[in-house]
Design an enzyme around this catalytic site. Structure first.
Site, PDB file in Angstrom:
ATOM      1  N   LYS A 116      86.330  31.519 -73.105  1.00  0.00           N
ATOM      2  CA  LYS A 116      86.822  32.094 -71.850  1.00  0.00           C
ATOM      3  C   LYS A 116      88.351  32.151 -71.855  1.00  0.00           C
ATOM      4  O   LYS A 116      88.939  33.070 -71.291  1.00  0.00           O
ATOM      5  CB  LYS A 116      86.353  31.247 -70.662  1.00  0.00           C
ATOM      6  CG  LYS A 116      84.858  31.355 -70.352  1.00  0.00           C
ATOM      7  CD  LYS A 116      84.535  30.635 -69.042  1.00  0.00           C
ATOM      8  CE  LYS A 116      83.124  30.090 -68.975  1.00  0.00           C
ATOM      9  NZ  LYS A 116      82.111  31.003 -68.499  1.00  0.00           N
ATOM     10  N   GLU A 200      91.347  27.342 -63.042  1.00  0.00           N
ATOM     11  CA  GLU A 200      91.498  28.568 -62.261  1.00  0.00           C
ATOM     12  C   GLU A 200      91.637  28.228 -60.808  1.00  0.00           C
ATOM     13  O   GLU A 200      91.107  27.215 -60.344  1.00  0.00           O
ATOM     14  CB  GLU A 200      90.200  29.396 -62.368  1.00  0.00           C
ATOM     15  CG  GLU A 200      90.183  30.349 -63.498  1.00  0.00           C
ATOM     16  CD  GLU A 200      88.863  31.107 -63.568  1.00  0.00           C
ATOM     17  OE1 GLU A 200      88.056  31.049 -62.622  1.00  0.00           O
ATOM     18  OE2 GLU A 200      88.662  31.755 -64.598  1.00  0.00           O
ATOM     19  N   HIS A 235      75.876  28.043 -59.272  1.00  0.00           N
ATOM     20  CA  HIS A 235      76.540  28.995 -60.143  1.00  0.00           C
ATOM     21  C   HIS A 235      75.575  29.748 -61.052  1.00  0.00           C
ATOM     22  O   HIS A 235      75.955  30.240 -62.103  1.00  0.00           O
ATOM     23  CB  HIS A 235      77.629  28.318 -60.990  1.00  0.00           C
ATOM     24  CG  HIS A 235      78.606  27.556 -60.157  1.00  0.00           C
ATOM     25  ND1 HIS A 235      79.352  28.144 -59.171  1.00  0.00           N
ATOM     26  CD2 HIS A 235      78.944  26.251 -60.144  1.00  0.00           C
ATOM     27  CE1 HIS A 235      80.108  27.231 -58.601  1.00  0.00           C
ATOM     28  NE2 HIS A 235      79.875  26.067 -59.154  1.00  0.00           N
ATOM     29  N   ARG A 292      76.328  41.034 -74.632  1.00  0.00           N
ATOM     30  CA  ARG A 292      74.892  41.210 -74.879  1.00  0.00           C
ATOM     31  C   ARG A 292      74.296  41.946 -73.695  1.00  0.00           C
ATOM     32  O   ARG A 292      75.003  42.254 -72.738  1.00  0.00           O
ATOM     33  CB  ARG A 292      74.219  39.847 -74.984  1.00  0.00           C
ATOM     34  CG  ARG A 292      74.575  39.005 -73.757  1.00  0.00           C
ATOM     35  CD  ARG A 292      73.750  37.755 -73.624  1.00  0.00           C
ATOM     36  NE  ARG A 292      74.387  36.778 -72.768  1.00  0.00           N
ATOM     37  CZ  ARG A 292      74.301  36.727 -71.444  1.00  0.00           C
ATOM     38  NH1 ARG A 292      73.611  37.648 -70.803  1.00  0.00           N
ATOM     39  NH2 ARG A 292      74.916  35.798 -70.749  1.00  0.00           N
TER      40      ARG A 292
HETATM   41  P1  ADP Z   1      79.266  30.515 -66.635  1.00  0.00           P
HETATM   42  O1  ADP Z   1      79.707  31.221 -67.889  1.00  0.00           O
HETATM   43  O2  ADP Z   1      79.073  29.047 -66.824  1.00  0.00           O
HETATM   44  O3  ADP Z   1      78.129  31.204 -65.961  1.00  0.00           O
HETATM   45  P2  ADP Z   1      81.286  31.852 -65.038  1.00  0.00           P
HETATM   46  O4  ADP Z   1      82.698  31.778 -65.407  1.00  0.00           O
HETATM   47  O5  ADP Z   1      80.538  33.109 -65.368  1.00  0.00           O
HETATM   48  O6  ADP Z   1      80.520  30.584 -65.656  1.00  0.00           O
HETATM   49  O7  ADP Z   1      81.132  31.551 -63.492  1.00  0.00           O
HETATM   50  C1  ADP Z   1      79.848  31.385 -62.897  1.00  0.00           C
HETATM   51  C2  ADP Z   1      79.953  31.442 -61.385  1.00  0.00           C
HETATM   52  O8  ADP Z   1      80.860  30.438 -60.910  1.00  0.00           O
HETATM   53  C3  ADP Z   1      80.508  32.726 -60.811  1.00  0.00           C
HETATM   54  O9  ADP Z   1      79.539  33.721 -60.694  1.00  0.00           O
HETATM   55  C4  ADP Z   1      81.027  32.256 -59.461  1.00  0.00           C
HETATM   56  O10 ADP Z   1      79.978  32.075 -58.551  1.00  0.00           O
HETATM   57  C5  ADP Z   1      81.574  30.883 -59.775  1.00  0.00           C
HETATM   58  N1  ADP Z   1      83.014  30.955 -60.085  1.00  0.00           N
HETATM   59  C6  ADP Z   1      83.573  31.162 -61.295  1.00  0.00           C
HETATM   60  N2  ADP Z   1      84.930  31.193 -61.214  1.00  0.00           N
HETATM   61  C7  ADP Z   1      85.245  30.987 -59.929  1.00  0.00           C
HETATM   62  C8  ADP Z   1      86.482  30.879 -59.188  1.00  0.00           C
HETATM   63  N3  ADP Z   1      87.663  31.000 -59.795  1.00  0.00           N
HETATM   64  N4  ADP Z   1      86.427  30.658 -57.857  1.00  0.00           N
HETATM   65  C9  ADP Z   1      85.219  30.523 -57.244  1.00  0.00           C
HETATM   66  N5  ADP Z   1      84.038  30.601 -57.870  1.00  0.00           N
HETATM   67  C10 ADP Z   1      84.029  30.823 -59.195  1.00  0.00           C
END
Ligand code: ADP
Length: 668
Positions: A116, A200, A235, A292
């Site tokens: 990431k 973040e 999440h 993917r």
């Molecule tokens: P993973 O790869 O573990 O699924 P992601 O980075 O795709 O993690 O994030 C999954 C979820 O987490 C997002 O869809 C959102 O709901 C929450 N999320 C991620 N980043 C943030 C953020 N900066 N602020 C608030 N919620 C977040």
């Protein structure tokens, strides 16, 4: 175009890929673990080869074995599905080395998006907006703490190699930071073998909006518009839809352009998804790119009329993208619901077991079901417990939502606990209905989405009792006739026996802590039921494995599934598990007695349902043990009084430990 492909996956996605391949005249090769020898995906393909024992590392992650099979059977390409080897750079390279096409992006694109942090650096340079944060290489805890303070709390600590919500921690103040960082690192190390993190800004009511992109080997890339995946638990996505509610044409173009720029920045080929997190005002930031096909790709297919697996196959075989941006348009609205074998009331703990009953709504142009399960299959602890995806289409969001509710009502699964009732509540809830989505929707509406079970609906009791009566008639009448004994008790009546038109039969059930009773009388063709002192006429006809019931003036179809003493009742608005309190079991000589209840296996106590002095009915849940991620309920073998509870929630117990002591109740 290929003439034969190997599908290196299982379950619904393997079936889904096979369907398109077959339509395109491409032969398909399945691979399977020992747990999947009789799985639907094996039957869905033209050839099948065994991989090995059930654990993924011995089967679906065994890259060498999969390549060996591909070479031996002459498959020209491998479709990795999602999960397993789909985002594995080394596997993509090994395919290339073996002269087999990997149906996915070039290894360099997988590598670029694999972290990431690295992905953010690349995207930042390509001009894609990023969430304010820190994604540098220096992982010194003091520096990370300083960065968190600079970004401003709350912040999110994320595993750089993360996925599936693992290794992700919200930190609300500087004081919590060190503890959260250590915990995120432990999870990241355990889950991904890499403890690096990024930080973040944590957005408080964001939406998850992602863009489906597609690139070809001729340097072109398009966007197939957005999906809104804001409805999440822990999440993880629960409901996904397209288009995103409230999306404007301008913002769609801006997000689409940013996503295409992201894809082009890494020379992307094939299907990919650029995930954004968006503020309620529409400001959007790059989160990550999944290299993917996504679980939720069907909603995009439903609104664009395109088959994304066909696109993958064409692009992988070297063809140009099947459509240019200008040829793509959105029609109507689609929503996907993920059906899981899990228990929403127990923190969404996976539920494992044999699917004793499986009934899905009819499919049509509006209702699509992607699944790799059927009746009799095992939901094993080895793989993801997603049972099916229900995908619906409507002219607009409200039509799609109504269709989804109707389709969910038509789903009946018994043998494992499912999230279907939870999905029904979520889809029906006003927050979802009005499209006011954010990633906290489920938590914010916790009380409405996780209600305490209400009283047993009378309809459930009537359906169960009718089924009980019919089963008794079917099993006892022929026996009595064979016995040809005029004095047979089966032909006569006693206080409760159901066969006589003159006498009433009483059927009692336990529903959680509640005991319900139905008194049935009259001939089967025109029954009279009494529940809570109220009398109602019941006509019951068996049709296609279900009951068509006329209850008073209402006609309904109900299914009753018998699993041991459990009766699972499915009817409109009713999904209920009742435990039959069999009167014979008490009277019979073999009736179990109360006593010491031993743990059937070693495990951890996760719930204690009784206190000392409680009087319990037979079948009442006493204590719940968790072992190997599965819960086992220890129930009362006979009515009794609880005299000792020897363990508390959180205790580890060895097999055979004396959990609860019951004493026979005083004779009435
Ligand atoms: P993973 O790869 O573990 O699924 P992601 O980075 O795709 O993690 O994030 C999954 C979820 O987490 C997002 O869809 C959102 O709901 C929450 N999320 C991620 N980043 C943030 C953020 N900066 N602020 C608030 N919620 C977040």
């Amino acid at each position: 175009m290929f003439t034969k492909i190997l599908i290196a996956n299982r379950g619904e996605i393997a079936c889904r890929v096979a369907r398109t391949a077959r339509r395109m005249g491409i032969r398909t090769v399945a691979v399977y673990s020992d747990a999947d020898a009789r799985a639907v995906h094996v039957a869905a393909c033209d050839e099948a080869y065994r991989l090995g024992p059930p654990p993924p590392r011995d089967s679906y992650l065994n890259a060498a074995r999969i390549l060996e099979i591909a070479r031996a059977c002459g498959a020209q390409a491998i479709h990795p599905g999602y999960g397993f080897l789909s985002e594995n750079e080394a596997f993509a390279r090994a395919c290339a080395d073996a002269g087999v096409v990997f149906i996915g992006p070039p290894p360099s694109a997988i590598a670029a998006m694999g972290s990431k942090s690295a992905a953010k650096s690349i995207m930042g340079k390509a001009g894609v907006p990023l969430v304010p944060g820190y994604h540098g290489d220096d992982q010194d805890p003091a520096l990370l703490a300083k960065e968190a303070a600079r970004i401003g709390f709350p912040v999110l600590v994320k595993a750089a190699a993360g996925g599936g919500g693992k290794g992700m921690k919200i930190v609300r103040s500087a004081a919590e930071f060190d503890g959260a960082l250590a915990s995120a690192r432990r999870e990241a190390q355990a889950g991904f073998g890499d403890d690096r993190v990024l930080i973040e800004k944590y957005l408080t009511s964001p939406r998850h909006i992602e863009i489906q992109v597609f690139g070809d080997a001729h340097g072109r890339a398009v966007s197939l518009f957005e999906r809104d995946c804001s409805v999440q638990r822990r999440h993880q996505k629960v409901l996904e839809e397209a288009p995103a509610p409230g999306m404007t044409a301008e913002r769609r173009r801006a997000m689409g352009d940013a996503a295409v720029a992201a894809a082009q920045a890494i020379g992307y080929v094939g299907a990919g998804t650029v995930e954004f997190i968006a503020d309620q005002d529409g400001t959007f930031y790059f989160m990550e790119m999944n290299t993917r096909l996504q679980v939720e790709h069907p909603v995009t297919e439903m609104i664009t009329g395109q088959d994304l697996v066909e696109w993958q196959l064409r692009v992988a075989s070297g063809e140009h993208l099947p459509a240019a941006q200008g040829q793509l348009a959105i029609r109507g609205h689609a929503i996907e619901a993920r059906l899981y074998a899990e228990d929403p009331d127990r923190g969404f703990l996976p539920s494992i077991g044999r699917i004793a009953h499986w009934r899905m709504p009819e499919t049509s142009a509006r209702v699509r079901i992607d699944t790799g399960f059927s009746a009799g299959d095992e939901v094993s602890p080895y793989y993801d417990p997603m049972l099916a995806k229900l995908v619906v289409w409507g002219e607009d969001r409200e039509h799609a939502r109504a269709t989804l509710l109707a389709a969910l009502a038509g789903c009946e699964i018994a043998g494992v606990t499912t999230n279907i009732a939870f999905l029904e509540r979520t889809v029906a809830h006003e927050a979802f209905a009005t499209g006011r989505l954010d990633t906290g929707l489920i938590e914010k509406n916790h009380a409405a989405l996780f209600p305490r079970p209400g009283r047993t609906p009378p309809l459930a009791l009537v359906a169960a009792a009718v089924d009980e009566l019919a089963t008794l008639r079917a099993t006892t009448q022929p026996a009595a006739r064979v016995a040809a004994d005029p004095h047979s008790p089966w032909l006569d009546t006693d206080a409760w026996w159901p066969l006589s038109a003159r006498h009433a039969a009483v059927f009692a059930y336990l529903d959680g802590d509640e005991r319900g009773e139905v008194r049935l009388s009259g001939p089967f063709e025109a029954l009279s039921a009494v529940i809570d002192g109220k009398r109602i006429a019941v006509r019951a006809v068996r049709e296609g494995g279900r009951w068509r019931l006329d209850v008073g003036t209402q006609r309904i179809d109900a299914t009753v599934v018998r699993l041991g003493e459990d009766r699972l009742v499915f009817a409109p608005g009713v999904r209920r598990r009742l435990t039959y309190l069999d009167p014979l079991a008490h009277a019979g000589e073999e009736a179990q007695h109360a006593g010491h209840l031993a743990a059937p296996m070693s495990g951890t106590v996760v719930a204690v349902h009784v206190t000392i002095g409680d009087r319990v009915e037979r079948g009442a849940p006493l204590i719940v043990l968790e072992a190997m991620k599965m819960e086992h309920t220890i129930s009362a073998p006979a009515p009794g009084i609880v005299t000792a509870i020897n363990f508390a929630v959180g205790d580890r117990v060895p097999e055979g430990a004396d959990l609860v002591d019951l004493e026979d109740p005083p004779a009435a």
